[in-house]
Design a protein around this motif. Sequence first.
Motif, PDB file in Angstrom:
ATOM      1  N   PRO A   1      14.158 -15.775  12.717  1.00  0.00           N
ATOM      2  CA  PRO A   1      13.725 -17.174  12.798  1.00  0.00           C
ATOM      3  C   PRO A   1      14.017 -17.975  11.528  1.00  0.00           C
ATOM      4  O   PRO A   1      14.561 -19.083  11.591  1.00  0.00           O
ATOM      5  CB  PRO A   1      12.215 -17.080  13.040  1.00  0.00           C
ATOM      6  CG  PRO A   1      11.893 -15.668  13.339  1.00  0.00           C
ATOM      7  CD  PRO A   1      13.106 -14.828  13.109  1.00  0.00           C
TER       8      PRO A   1
ATOM      9  N   TRP B   1      16.655 -21.107  11.121  1.00  0.00           N
ATOM     10  CA  TRP B   1      16.199 -22.385  10.598  1.00  0.00           C
ATOM     11  C   TRP B   1      17.083 -22.830   9.438  1.00  0.00           C
ATOM     12  O   TRP B   1      17.503 -23.982   9.351  1.00  0.00           O
ATOM     13  CB  TRP B   1      14.735 -22.259  10.161  1.00  0.00           C
ATOM     14  CG  TRP B   1      14.171 -23.481   9.511  1.00  0.00           C
ATOM     15  CD1 TRP B   1      13.700 -24.586  10.141  1.00  0.00           C
ATOM     16  CD2 TRP B   1      14.037 -23.714   8.110  1.00  0.00           C
ATOM     17  NE1 TRP B   1      13.273 -25.502   9.214  1.00  0.00           N
ATOM     18  CE2 TRP B   1      13.461 -24.992   7.960  1.00  0.00           C
ATOM     19  CE3 TRP B   1      14.339 -22.971   6.968  1.00  0.00           C
ATOM     20  CZ2 TRP B   1      13.186 -25.534   6.703  1.00  0.00           C
ATOM     21  CZ3 TRP B   1      14.069 -23.518   5.728  1.00  0.00           C
ATOM     22  CH2 TRP B   1      13.499 -24.781   5.602  1.00  0.00           C
TER      23      TRP B   1
ATOM     24  N   PHE C   1      12.171 -21.128  16.987  1.00  0.00           N
ATOM     25  CA  PHE C   1      13.139 -20.275  16.291  1.00  0.00           C
ATOM     26  C   PHE C   1      12.861 -18.802  16.537  1.00  0.00           C
ATOM     27  O   PHE C   1      13.771 -17.982  16.570  1.00  0.00           O
ATOM     28  CB  PHE C   1      13.155 -20.592  14.787  1.00  0.00           C
ATOM     29  CG  PHE C   1      13.880 -21.857  14.455  1.00  0.00           C
ATOM     30  CD1 PHE C   1      15.238 -21.978  14.700  1.00  0.00           C
ATOM     31  CD2 PHE C   1      13.214 -22.937  13.913  1.00  0.00           C
ATOM     32  CE1 PHE C   1      15.923 -23.151  14.402  1.00  0.00           C
ATOM     33  CE2 PHE C   1      13.893 -24.118  13.612  1.00  0.00           C
ATOM     34  CZ  PHE C   1      15.244 -24.229  13.862  1.00  0.00           C
TER      35      PHE C   1
END
Lengths: 109, 109
Positions: A22, A26, B9
């Motif tokens: 994640p 990002w 995400f």
Amino acid sequence: MTEQEQIRFEARARVLKALAHPTRLWIAEQLADGERCVCEFVDGVGVDFSTISKHLTVLKQAGIVADEKRGKQVWYTLKVPCVLNFMNCIEAVIDHKNGNACAATGACP
Amino acid sequence: MTEQEQIRFEARARVLKALAHPTRLWIAEQLADGERCVCEFVDGVGVDFSTISKHLTVLKQAGIVADEKRGKQVWYTLKVPCVLNFMNCIEAVIDHKNGNACAATGACP
DNA sequence: CATACATTTGGCTAATTTACCAAATGTTAA
DNA sequence: TTAACATTTGGTAAATTAGCCAAATGTATG
């Protein structure tokens, strides 16, 4: 699977794995509009700066980003921007799985 | 990163992670031309059949493949074929990293 | 030169992943 | 019904990963 293929798929998997986190996704998205300083990542996410630095190392070693030191700061860029195009398809997988198209917008009932 | 983004995400990373393994990438590519029986995967790769089965479970849970039992056999299909389009970009990352941009175009000497 | 700043590196622990083997399940055929 | 086949599930050990803290590095400034 021949040994040639094995080697090729291992290389591909290494690239995908580098992206498959994640925080790193990002970071990649932050780089869509151009270079960013490490300090900007640190400010933008609730994680230790040493952890950010390690994520950046993973992305760099995979060949996804490049870094450049200027003064006290280090600036990162997306070396191969096409990775951002993955997102549409990934969202399609997620939506398909949920059987609806709402998840992409966060507007699921 | 807002909490909304965080969740988004994480979901994306889960999909990428499911794909980020050499055997699973090979499986996905085998499905490019249509459905395949588990037995075909087992024959094609030098790994225990229980391991293949677990890889298939990972892909299924991510929403990338679907399965259908017919008789004694189970047949798998690509649920979201656009994931195969990742490969070109991944190769570009690999080539870029190796300092040559030729492989992406197929024009390597 | 000494200090402050930005980032990376080292070290550690907890959590996750992968592979194999063995056993369980479901399905057709004898 | 029993046997054989195809696949999944459970268990376990080895390897990898992610996060934090502390310490090291490199760079500009007082």
